[in-house]
Scaffold this motif. Sequence first.
Motif, PDB file in Angstrom:
ATOM      1  N   ASN A 199     -10.867   5.949   4.778  1.00  0.00           N
ATOM      2  CA  ASN A 199     -10.442   5.050   5.740  1.00  0.00           C
ATOM      3  C   ASN A 199      -8.932   5.149   6.215  1.00  0.00           C
ATOM      4  O   ASN A 199      -8.152   4.253   5.870  1.00  0.00           O
ATOM      5  CB  ASN A 199     -10.717   3.530   5.407  1.00  0.00           C
ATOM      6  N   HIS A 200      -8.869   6.277   6.826  1.00  0.00           N
ATOM      7  CA  HIS A 200      -7.237   6.522   7.237  1.00  0.00           C
ATOM      8  C   HIS A 200      -6.353   5.499   7.949  1.00  0.00           C
ATOM      9  O   HIS A 200      -5.389   5.342   7.598  1.00  0.00           O
ATOM     10  CB  HIS A 200      -7.402   7.953   7.930  1.00  0.00           C
ATOM     11  N   PRO A 201      -7.001   4.737   8.962  1.00  0.00           N
ATOM     12  CA  PRO A 201      -6.224   3.843   9.604  1.00  0.00           C
ATOM     13  C   PRO A 201      -5.667   2.743   8.819  1.00  0.00           C
ATOM     14  O   PRO A 201      -4.346   2.390   8.621  1.00  0.00           O
ATOM     15  CB  PRO A 201      -7.301   3.129  10.715  1.00  0.00           C
ATOM     16  N   SER A 202      -6.375   2.109   7.688  1.00  0.00           N
ATOM     17  CA  SER A 202      -5.996   1.098   6.847  1.00  0.00           C
ATOM     18  C   SER A 202      -5.311   1.845   5.766  1.00  0.00           C
ATOM     19  O   SER A 202      -4.131   1.003   5.537  1.00  0.00           O
ATOM     20  CB  SER A 202      -7.222   0.846   6.065  1.00  0.00           C
ATOM     21  N   ASN A 203      -5.358   2.928   5.196  1.00  0.00           N
ATOM     22  CA  ASN A 203      -4.322   3.620   4.250  1.00  0.00           C
ATOM     23  C   ASN A 203      -2.912   3.916   4.942  1.00  0.00           C
ATOM     24  O   ASN A 203      -2.022   3.776   4.212  1.00  0.00           O
ATOM     25  CB  ASN A 203      -4.925   4.780   3.758  1.00  0.00           C
ATOM     26  N   ARG A 204      -3.072   4.152   6.156  1.00  0.00           N
ATOM     27  CA  ARG A 204      -1.833   4.653   7.146  1.00  0.00           C
ATOM     28  C   ARG A 204      -1.018   3.146   7.237  1.00  0.00           C
ATOM     29  O   ARG A 204       0.099   3.248   7.147  1.00  0.00           O
ATOM     30  CB  ARG A 204      -2.242   5.147   8.205  1.00  0.00           C
ATOM     31  N   VAL A 205      -1.654   2.139   7.421  1.00  0.00           N
ATOM     32  CA  VAL A 205      -0.913   0.877   7.570  1.00  0.00           C
ATOM     33  C   VAL A 205      -0.296   0.532   6.116  1.00  0.00           C
ATOM     34  O   VAL A 205       0.928   0.016   6.392  1.00  0.00           O
ATOM     35  CB  VAL A 205      -2.031  -0.287   7.792  1.00  0.00           C
ATOM     36  N   SER A 206      -1.013   0.735   5.242  1.00  0.00           N
ATOM     37  CA  SER A 206      -0.354   0.124   3.673  1.00  0.00           C
ATOM     38  C   SER A 206       0.808   1.101   3.481  1.00  0.00           C
ATOM     39  O   SER A 206       1.926   0.489   2.968  1.00  0.00           O
ATOM     40  CB  SER A 206      -1.564   0.388   2.731  1.00  0.00           C
ATOM     41  N   GLN A 207       0.562   2.319   3.763  1.00  0.00           N
ATOM     42  CA  GLN A 207       1.762   3.379   3.588  1.00  0.00           C
ATOM     43  C   GLN A 207       2.910   3.093   4.576  1.00  0.00           C
ATOM     44  O   GLN A 207       4.156   2.993   4.027  1.00  0.00           O
ATOM     45  CB  GLN A 207       1.461   4.773   4.028  1.00  0.00           C
ATOM     46  N   ALA A 208       2.767   2.670   5.620  1.00  0.00           N
ATOM     47  CA  ALA A 208       3.864   2.437   6.700  1.00  0.00           C
ATOM     48  C   ALA A 208       4.691   0.963   6.366  1.00  0.00           C
ATOM     49  O   ALA A 208       5.626   0.926   6.564  1.00  0.00           O
ATOM     50  CB  ALA A 208       2.974   2.410   8.295  1.00  0.00           C
ATOM     51  N   LEU A 209       3.785   0.163   5.752  1.00  0.00           N
ATOM     52  CA  LEU A 209       4.267  -1.255   5.416  1.00  0.00           C
ATOM     53  C   LEU A 209       5.050  -1.099   4.213  1.00  0.00           C
ATOM     54  O   LEU A 209       5.574  -2.170   3.764  1.00  0.00           O
ATOM     55  CB  LEU A 209       3.493  -2.299   5.684  1.00  0.00           C
TER      56      LEU A 209
END
Length: 225
Positions: free
Chosen positions: A158-168
């Motif tokens: 689930n790349h979108p969700s994981n990218r959000v976590s990393q970006a925040l």
Amino acid sequence: MPTTASPLSAYPPLNVQVHTPRLSLLGATDELLERLVPTVRKGVVTQPPWPFDDPMSLYEDSPEREWGWLQGVWRGRGRVSASHWRLYFVVVIDGEPVGMQDLIGTDFAKFGTVTTFSWLSPSVRGDGLGKEMRQAVLHLAFDGLAAREASSDAFFDNHPSNRVSQALGYVPNGVTWDTRRGESAEIKQWRLTREQWIKRRRNDIELVAVGDCLPVLGIDPPPLG
């Protein structure tokens, strides 16, 4: 900053709102849930990445799926205590509901930790709204409820969700496993401390009616002065 007028409920959690320049999180009243049903109906998952095995996963196009989703929210709204609570918010953009963002606390008074869960209409994905709604609910958690730590998790693909976590500013916090379509799959876990959140804290997010909700959640109000 968007604002949305709505009649006050006798139940404080339904009056809580979070507003950012792009969207609003509004307490999930029955009226808003009914308006969200067409979005749920369109959100059947037909290809990877597959979500969790629960009514919100929306694998099948059937009235039973919609009933299960509504029943799940109703049950969660009713099971609120100091030991466990879940705040359900409908994500609203330009007056239209497009998804949900939840905030979950277990023994919050002891640990000060929260978990988030969300989904968004396929028609509005890919425009940064997933990040915006997460920032909104994190502002509620850290600024409104004085949380110490937030966690999030998502399947490895689930790349979108994981990218959000990393970006925040979340940091990896191990892995676990869950099922989807009856098969096991790896989940990435993420952790965000209050100190990490403060580094990225926004000053354009508005909280509404949080104070009245604190007693329902078993949270002591902040001291005066």
